[in-house]
Write a protein that holds these residues in place. Structure first.
Motif, PDB file in Angstrom:
ATOM      1  N   VAL A 252       0.873  -1.170   0.000  1.00  0.00           N
ATOM      2  CA  VAL A 252       0.000   0.000   0.000  1.00  0.00           C
ATOM      3  C   VAL A 252       0.910   1.219   0.000  1.00  0.00           C
ATOM      4  O   VAL A 252       1.865   1.282   0.786  1.00  0.00           O
ATOM      5  N   THR A 253       0.652   2.168  -0.885  1.00  0.00           N
ATOM      6  CA  THR A 253       1.428   3.403  -0.903  1.00  0.00           C
ATOM      7  C   THR A 253       0.965   4.281   0.246  1.00  0.00           C
ATOM      8  O   THR A 253      -0.199   4.651   0.326  1.00  0.00           O
ATOM      9  N   MET A 254       1.881   4.606   1.134  1.00  0.00           N
ATOM     10  CA  MET A 254       1.558   5.446   2.281  1.00  0.00           C
ATOM     11  C   MET A 254       1.827   6.920   1.971  1.00  0.00           C
ATOM     12  O   MET A 254       1.058   7.788   2.342  1.00  0.00           O
ATOM     13  N   THR A 255       2.944   7.189   1.302  1.00  0.00           N
ATOM     14  CA  THR A 255       3.316   8.546   0.912  1.00  0.00           C
ATOM     15  C   THR A 255       3.791   8.493  -0.525  1.00  0.00           C
ATOM     16  O   THR A 255       4.705   7.743  -0.840  1.00  0.00           O
ATOM     17  N   LYS A 256       3.150   9.258  -1.379  1.00  0.00           N
ATOM     18  CA  LYS A 256       3.528   9.294  -2.786  1.00  0.00           C
ATOM     19  C   LYS A 256       4.793  10.125  -2.935  1.00  0.00           C
ATOM     20  O   LYS A 256       4.882  11.228  -2.412  1.00  0.00           O
ATOM     21  N   GLY A 257       5.769   9.594  -3.638  1.00  0.00           N
ATOM     22  CA  GLY A 257       7.031  10.289  -3.848  1.00  0.00           C
ATOM     23  C   GLY A 257       6.910  11.367  -4.901  1.00  0.00           C
ATOM     24  O   GLY A 257       5.954  11.428  -5.665  1.00  0.00           O
ATOM     25  N   ALA A 258       7.909  12.230  -4.929  1.00  0.00           N
ATOM     26  CA  ALA A 258       7.947  13.311  -5.900  1.00  0.00           C
ATOM     27  C   ALA A 258       9.392  13.590  -6.261  1.00  0.00           C
ATOM     28  O   ALA A 258      10.311  13.284  -5.509  1.00  0.00           O
ATOM     29  N   PHE A 259       9.582  14.167  -7.422  1.00  0.00           N
ATOM     30  CA  PHE A 259      10.920  14.539  -7.862  1.00  0.00           C
ATOM     31  C   PHE A 259      10.850  15.951  -8.387  1.00  0.00           C
ATOM     32  O   PHE A 259      10.082  16.277  -9.287  1.00  0.00           O
ATOM     33  N   SER A 260      11.616  16.814  -7.771  1.00  0.00           N
ATOM     34  CA  SER A 260      11.690  18.186  -8.254  1.00  0.00           C
ATOM     35  C   SER A 260      13.153  18.599  -8.273  1.00  0.00           C
ATOM     36  O   SER A 260      14.026  17.844  -7.870  1.00  0.00           O
ATOM     37  N   MET A 261      13.409  19.793  -8.719  1.00  0.00           N
ATOM     38  CA  MET A 261      14.788  20.269  -8.810  1.00  0.00           C
ATOM     39  C   MET A 261      15.453  20.350  -7.435  1.00  0.00           C
ATOM     40  O   MET A 261      16.649  20.193  -7.325  1.00  0.00           O
ATOM     41  N   LYS A 262      14.676  20.595  -6.409  1.00  0.00           N
ATOM     42  CA  LYS A 262      15.274  20.806  -5.092  1.00  0.00           C
ATOM     43  C   LYS A 262      15.234  19.572  -4.201  1.00  0.00           C
ATOM     44  O   LYS A 262      16.120  19.363  -3.390  1.00  0.00           O
ATOM     45  N   VAL A 263      14.193  18.770  -4.320  1.00  0.00           N
ATOM     46  CA  VAL A 263      14.007  17.674  -3.373  1.00  0.00           C
ATOM     47  C   VAL A 263      13.693  16.378  -4.105  1.00  0.00           C
ATOM     48  O   VAL A 263      12.873  16.349  -5.015  1.00  0.00           O
ATOM     49  N   ARG A 264      14.363  15.326  -3.702  1.00  0.00           N
ATOM     50  CA  ARG A 264      14.010  13.983  -4.159  1.00  0.00           C
ATOM     51  C   ARG A 264      13.328  13.295  -2.988  1.00  0.00           C
ATOM     52  O   ARG A 264      13.860  13.249  -1.887  1.00  0.00           O
ATOM     53  N   HIS A 265      12.179  12.766  -3.254  1.00  0.00           N
ATOM     54  CA  HIS A 265      11.423  12.119  -2.186  1.00  0.00           C
ATOM     55  C   HIS A 265      10.840  10.818  -2.733  1.00  0.00           C
ATOM     56  O   HIS A 265       9.982  10.844  -3.612  1.00  0.00           O
ATOM     57  N   ALA A 266      11.327   9.683  -2.241  1.00  0.00           N
ATOM     58  CA  ALA A 266      10.843   8.383  -2.693  1.00  0.00           C
ATOM     59  C   ALA A 266       9.485   8.082  -2.067  1.00  0.00           C
ATOM     60  O   ALA A 266       9.182   8.534  -0.958  1.00  0.00           O
ATOM     61  N   SER A 267       8.689   7.313  -2.766  1.00  0.00           N
ATOM     62  CA  SER A 267       7.412   6.866  -2.199  1.00  0.00           C
ATOM     63  C   SER A 267       7.696   5.944  -1.019  1.00  0.00           C
ATOM     64  O   SER A 267       8.717   5.263  -0.965  1.00  0.00           O
ATOM     65  N   GLU A 268       6.778   5.933  -0.065  1.00  0.00           N
ATOM     66  CA  GLU A 268       6.904   5.050   1.095  1.00  0.00           C
ATOM     67  C   GLU A 268       5.766   4.049   1.070  1.00  0.00           C
ATOM     68  O   GLU A 268       4.620   4.406   0.790  1.00  0.00           O
ATOM     69  N   TYR A 269       6.096   2.803   1.370  1.00  0.00           N
ATOM     70  CA  TYR A 269       5.143   1.711   1.244  1.00  0.00           C
ATOM     71  C   TYR A 269       4.950   0.974   2.561  1.00  0.00           C
ATOM     72  O   TYR A 269       5.795   1.016   3.453  1.00  0.00           O
ATOM     73  N   ARG A 270       3.827   0.291   2.624  1.00  0.00           N
ATOM     74  CA  ARG A 270       3.516  -0.617   3.732  1.00  0.00           C
ATOM     75  C   ARG A 270       3.331  -2.001   3.134  1.00  0.00           C
ATOM     76  O   ARG A 270       2.628  -2.176   2.137  1.00  0.00           O
ATOM     77  N   LEU A 271       3.980  -3.006   3.706  1.00  0.00           N
ATOM     78  CA  LEU A 271       3.777  -4.388   3.306  1.00  0.00           C
ATOM     79  C   LEU A 271       2.559  -4.913   4.053  1.00  0.00           C
ATOM     80  O   LEU A 271       2.541  -4.901   5.291  1.00  0.00           O
ATOM     81  N   THR A 272       1.544  -5.354   3.334  1.00  0.00           N
ATOM     82  CA  THR A 272       0.306  -5.772   4.000  1.00  0.00           C
ATOM     83  C   THR A 272       0.468  -7.076   4.766  1.00  0.00           C
ATOM     84  O   THR A 272      -0.378  -7.416   5.580  1.00  0.00           O
ATOM     85  N   GLU A 273       1.554  -7.776   4.531  1.00  0.00           N
ATOM     86  CA  GLU A 273       1.817  -9.037   5.231  1.00  0.00           C
ATOM     87  C   GLU A 273       2.133  -8.807   6.709  1.00  0.00           C
ATOM     88  O   GLU A 273       1.924  -9.692   7.539  1.00  0.00           O
ATOM     89  N   TYR A 274       2.609  -7.618   7.042  1.00  0.00           N
ATOM     90  CA  TYR A 274       3.043  -7.320   8.412  1.00  0.00           C
ATOM     91  C   TYR A 274       2.214  -6.190   9.008  1.00  0.00           C
ATOM     92  O   TYR A 274       1.709  -5.327   8.301  1.00  0.00           O
ATOM     93  N   GLY A 275       2.128  -6.171  10.314  1.00  0.00           N
ATOM     94  CA  GLY A 275       1.436  -5.111  11.027  1.00  0.00           C
ATOM     95  C   GLY A 275       2.283  -3.847  11.074  1.00  0.00           C
ATOM     96  O   GLY A 275       3.455  -3.851  10.676  1.00  0.00           O
ATOM     97  N   THR A 276       1.689  -2.785  11.567  1.00  0.00           N
ATOM     98  CA  THR A 276       2.389  -1.502  11.672  1.00  0.00           C
ATOM     99  C   THR A 276       2.152  -0.897  13.043  1.00  0.00           C
ATOM    100  O   THR A 276       1.344  -1.384  13.825  1.00  0.00           O
ATOM    101  N   LEU A 277       2.854   0.185  13.301  1.00  0.00           N
ATOM    102  CA  LEU A 277       2.596   0.999  14.488  1.00  0.00           C
ATOM    103  C   LEU A 277       1.972   2.296  14.020  1.00  0.00           C
ATOM    104  O   LEU A 277       2.466   2.937  13.095  1.00  0.00           O
ATOM    105  N   SER A 278       0.884   2.691  14.663  1.00  0.00           N
ATOM    106  CA  SER A 278       0.236   3.949  14.297  1.00  0.00           C
ATOM    107  C   SER A 278       1.067   5.112  14.839  1.00  0.00           C
ATOM    108  O   SER A 278       2.084   4.918  15.502  1.00  0.00           O
TER     109      SER A 278
END
Length: 142
Positions: free
Chosen positions: A93-119
């Motif tokens: 599941v995509t949690m944070t959509k990444g973006a690419f601009s001249m100033k900042v590179r930001h990779a998308s962040e994902y959640r593996l549905t097989e494992y639990g998470t911490l809120s």
């Protein structure tokens, strides 16, 4: 007495904190309809994403299309298509959509549905395992 590796205790196990990381792929996951429908490249991409999971970072596993393309030696177009395939099959599941601009590179962040998470409040949330409920679209007779 034979000399032992510095990391090993007398039991033969690695001392705490010095363990070998690994990716675990359960048989029950491989028997799901969703897994069997994945392409070989999508399966390899899932292993790459799983390798970044450390037991505490689910929901913030960063992976850019460029990084995935480089690690699997595939094109960026194929890497993007594979991430969409993993998401539609319920493995990520995509949690944070990444973006690419001249100033900042930001990779998308994902959640593996097989494992639990911490809120945000450090409350454990159970794994959703969306891939276990995935079904192939039915082919309509024409």
């Amino acid at each position: 007495m034979a000399s032992m590796d510095k990391r090993q205790r007398q039991t033969g196990r690695a001392s705490s904190g010095d363990y070998d990381r690994h990716v675990r792929l359960h048989h029950w996951v491989m028997r799901t309809e969703a897994w069997r429908d994945l392409t070989a490249v999508a399966r390899a991409a899932y292993v790459e994403l799983s390798a970044r999971y450390n037991g505490r970072n689910n929901g913030s596993i960063a992976m850019s299309v460029r990084e995935l393309a480089k690690s699997l030696r595939i094109s960026k177009t194929t890497a993007g298509r594979v991430l969409i395939e993993l998401e539609t099959h319920g493995f990520i599941v995509t949690m944070t959509k990444g973006a690419f601009s001249m100033k900042v590179r930001h990779a998308s962040e994902y959640r593996l549905t097989e494992y639990g998470t911490l809120s945000d409040a450090d409350v454990p949330e159970l794994a959703t395992k969306d891939f276990a409920r995935w079904r192939a679209p039915s082919k309509q007779a024409a």
